[in-house]
Design a protein around this motif. Sequence first.
Motif, mmCIF file in Angstrom:
data_model
loop_
_atom_site.group_PDB
_atom_site.id
_atom_site.type_symbol
_atom_site.label_atom_id
_atom_site.label_comp_id
_atom_site.label_asym_id
_atom_site.label_seq_id
_atom_site.Cartn_x
_atom_site.Cartn_y
_atom_site.Cartn_z
ATOM 1 N N TYR A 74 1.045 -1.086 0.014
ATOM 2 C CA TYR A 74 -0.116 -0.167 0.023
ATOM 3 C C TYR A 74 0.923 1.211 0.105
ATOM 4 O O TYR A 74 1.727 1.428 0.879
ATOM 5 C CB TYR A 74 -1.139 -0.019 1.049
ATOM 6 C CG TYR A 74 -1.957 1.234 1.406
ATOM 7 C CD1 TYR A 74 -2.929 1.066 0.236
ATOM 8 C CD2 TYR A 74 -1.907 2.002 2.392
ATOM 9 C CE1 TYR A 74 -3.925 2.091 0.427
ATOM 10 C CE2 TYR A 74 -2.843 3.139 2.337
ATOM 11 C CZ TYR A 74 -4.145 3.108 1.507
ATOM 12 O OH TYR A 74 -4.843 4.082 1.486
ATOM 13 N N ILE A 75 0.998 2.075 -1.178
ATOM 14 C CA ILE A 75 1.319 3.416 -1.261
ATOM 15 C C ILE A 75 0.341 4.442 -0.773
ATOM 16 O O ILE A 75 -0.481 4.753 -1.612
ATOM 17 C CB ILE A 75 1.846 3.563 -2.570
ATOM 18 C CG1 ILE A 75 2.983 2.886 -2.797
ATOM 19 C CG2 ILE A 75 2.391 5.135 -2.720
ATOM 20 C CD1 ILE A 75 2.756 1.405 -3.407
ATOM 21 N N PRO A 76 0.433 4.897 0.518
ATOM 22 C CA PRO A 76 -0.890 5.602 0.945
ATOM 23 C C PRO A 76 -0.806 7.218 0.216
ATOM 24 O O PRO A 76 0.044 7.667 -0.232
ATOM 25 C CB PRO A 76 -0.344 6.109 2.818
ATOM 26 C CG PRO A 76 0.925 5.932 2.813
ATOM 27 C CD PRO A 76 1.371 4.789 1.465
ATOM 28 N N GLU A 77 -2.044 7.576 0.367
ATOM 29 C CA GLU A 77 -2.155 9.026 0.017
ATOM 30 C C GLU A 77 -1.420 10.158 0.847
ATOM 31 O O GLU A 77 -0.798 11.051 0.208
ATOM 32 C CB GLU A 77 -3.662 9.545 0.083
ATOM 33 C CG GLU A 77 -3.968 10.879 -0.280
ATOM 34 C CD GLU A 77 -5.370 11.333 -0.072
ATOM 35 O OE1 GLU A 77 -5.918 12.280 -0.436
ATOM 36 O OE2 GLU A 77 -6.346 10.426 0.715
ATOM 37 N N ASP A 78 -1.178 10.002 2.043
ATOM 38 C CA ASP A 78 -0.419 10.771 2.889
ATOM 39 C C ASP A 78 0.882 10.344 3.062
ATOM 40 O O ASP A 78 1.096 9.570 3.913
ATOM 41 C CB ASP A 78 -1.128 11.189 4.118
ATOM 42 C CG ASP A 78 -0.578 12.491 4.783
ATOM 43 O OD1 ASP A 78 0.704 12.675 4.437
ATOM 44 O OD2 ASP A 78 -1.293 12.858 5.795
ATOM 45 N N ARG A 79 1.839 10.654 2.304
ATOM 46 C CA ARG A 79 3.190 9.696 2.382
ATOM 47 C C ARG A 79 3.924 10.309 3.431
ATOM 48 O O ARG A 79 4.519 9.381 4.150
ATOM 49 C CB ARG A 79 4.002 10.030 1.044
ATOM 50 C CG ARG A 79 4.208 11.406 0.636
ATOM 51 C CD ARG A 79 5.127 11.464 -0.472
ATOM 52 N NE ARG A 79 5.388 13.066 -1.061
ATOM 53 C CZ ARG A 79 4.563 13.419 -1.976
ATOM 54 N NH1 ARG A 79 3.406 12.795 -2.664
ATOM 55 N NH2 ARG A 79 4.965 14.683 -2.320
ATOM 56 N N LYS A 80 3.676 11.673 3.840
ATOM 57 C CA LYS A 80 4.633 12.028 5.016
ATOM 58 C C LYS A 80 4.086 11.445 6.332
ATOM 59 O O LYS A 80 5.118 11.361 7.325
ATOM 60 C CB LYS A 80 4.725 13.637 4.953
ATOM 61 C CG LYS A 80 5.173 14.058 3.774
ATOM 62 C CD LYS A 80 5.346 15.582 3.843
ATOM 63 C CE LYS A 80 6.142 16.194 2.697
ATOM 64 N NZ LYS A 80 6.379 17.858 2.507
ATOM 65 N N ARG A 81 2.935 11.459 6.472
ATOM 66 C CA ARG A 81 2.385 11.048 7.971
ATOM 67 C C ARG A 81 2.090 9.348 7.709
ATOM 68 O O ARG A 81 2.480 8.832 9.091
ATOM 69 C CB ARG A 81 0.919 11.565 8.037
ATOM 70 C CG ARG A 81 1.260 13.105 8.372
ATOM 71 C CD ARG A 81 -0.209 13.487 8.557
ATOM 72 N NE ARG A 81 -0.183 15.046 8.798
ATOM 73 C CZ ARG A 81 -1.215 15.803 9.274
ATOM 74 N NH1 ARG A 81 -2.420 15.392 9.348
ATOM 75 N NH2 ARG A 81 -1.068 17.098 9.248
#
Length: 495
Positions: free
Chosen positions: A331-338
Motif C-alpha cells: 500500500y502506497i498511502p495518499e499521505d506519504r509524509k504521515r
Amino acid sequence: MSDNILEVRGLTKLYPGVTALDQVDFSVKRGEVHGLIGENGAGKSTLIKCVTGAITPTSGTIVFNEKEYTHLDPHSSSEIGIGVIYQEFSLVPALSVAENVFLGNYLQKGPLIDFKAMEKKTEEAMKQIGVYIPPKTMVWYLTVGHQQITEITRALVKNCSLLIMDEPTAPLTNAEVDQLYAIIRNLKAQGMSIIYVSHRLEELFEVTDRITVLRDGRFIATMDTGATNKQELIKLMVGRELSTDFPERTMPIGEEILKVENLSGNGVENINFTLHRGEILGFAGLLGCGRSETMQMLYGAAKKQSGTVTLHGEEVNFKETAQAMKKGLGYIPEDRKRQGLFLWKGVDFNLTISALKKFMNWCFLSRRKEKTLVDEYLNKLTIKTPSRQQLVMNLSGGNQQKVIVSKVLATDADIMVFDEPTRGIDVGAKAEMYQLIRNLTEEGHSVILVSSEMNEVIGLSDRIVVLCEGKQMGILERNEFDQEKIMALASGESA
C-alpha cells in the motif's frame, strides 16, 4: 515608491552536496497574483522559506517594501507584512476560530484575554474576504475550506501585504476551490500581493497575472500569464518536450488473483470488483466517495463489517496491515509524509524497514545485504539522493514517493495499491511515476490506482471502478472510458 513589493537578488542556498537555490532573481509587484512553479527540487519551497525566514540564505538579498535584508526570521517576516499558508495548516483544533486567528498574540484587557475584541476583529477581517465563519466556532468542526479561510484571516489581522499560498487547492473540493478563487480576486482588488504556488497548471490561468518558472534551483523565466500556455510552461519547467501520452501496455493481462464481494464498512457498502495479474484497476470518484476507505479495509488498516476478499483463491480477512503484507499486498498511502515515511530517517532506513527479515543472519543484521538491496532500488527506480543516508525529508516529493514504492517492493508485494500516487509532485516526476507503474505491471505485478485526476485514471487504467458517496456506481471497460460518463457516475447517476 517601487512597483515591486518584493525583490530577491542573487539568492543562494547551499546544503552539503546540494545547491537548492543558485543566484535566483525574483520579484512580485504590488497588487498582483504571481504564480511560482517548477518541478520538485526546483527551489520553490527553499525560496519561500528564505522569504518567510524559516531558513537563512547562504548569500543574496531580500528587498521588501524597499528595505533590504540579508536574512529574515519568522517573527520579523510576519512583522513586516509577509504571511504564508502552507499545505499543512498550523491550527489548534481545540481552540475557536478567533483564538486561532490571534494565536500567540492574544488581545488583552488588563490582565485578562479580551475574547470579545478578538472575535470582533476576526469578523472585520473576514468581511475583507467576503466570507463569514462564526468566530466562536471550534476549529475541529470546520471543513478544510473553512480552516484555510481561518489561516487567511490570521494573515489579515497581522496586516499582511504579501500572502504566500503553497498548493492552496490540494485539499479542497471544487466548490471550495471556486470560493478560494473569489477570495484571491477580492484580496487583489484591495491591493494585496499574492505568491501562488501550485503544481496544477490550469489554476495559474484562473488567478495569476504573471508566472515565474524555477528549474534545478535556478531562475528560468517570468512571463505574463496571458502570453503563455500550459505546454510552454511544462517545457520551461522540465527543460525538454514532455509527452502527455501514457505508457502503453505490451504484456497481456493474466488470470484473476483478487476478488472482492459485497465489501462494507468504513463508510462504504457493497463494493464488488476483481483484479487480474498485470492489470491496472482504477478507482474514480469525487472527494469523499470512499475510494481510500475501501483500500484501507482491503489492506487491514480499517475494519470491515461484511463481505469477502479472496486472494489467490483463498479467502482472507486481514485484521492488521502486517497480515496483508505477508500475503503480498502493498500500500502506497495518499499521505506519504504521515503514513508512508519516517521523515527524520535516512533513505536506507525507510527503504528496508518493512523487510528486515531479508537481511538477518540469525539474530544479526547484515549491512552488506541491506546495502545491496538499497543500491538495487536506488538504481532501478532512479531515486535521486546524495547518499543512502540522506534524510527522506530533504528529498523532493517525487523521490519520496519512489522510496515508498521501493519499500513496498522490498516486501515482495504482488499487488500494489497506489493511493493518489502523483499528489504534490511535478509534471516530470509524474511521467516517471506513470512509467514506473507500467513497468510494474509488465513485470507481473497488479496495481490498484486511486486518483482524483481524471486523465490519470483514464490514461493508465485497464478498467475503472466508479464510486459515489460510499456506493459503487459501475465498472467501465477500457472501450467505455469517457470523461463525461465517469463524472456522471461519480455524481450519482446510474449506469
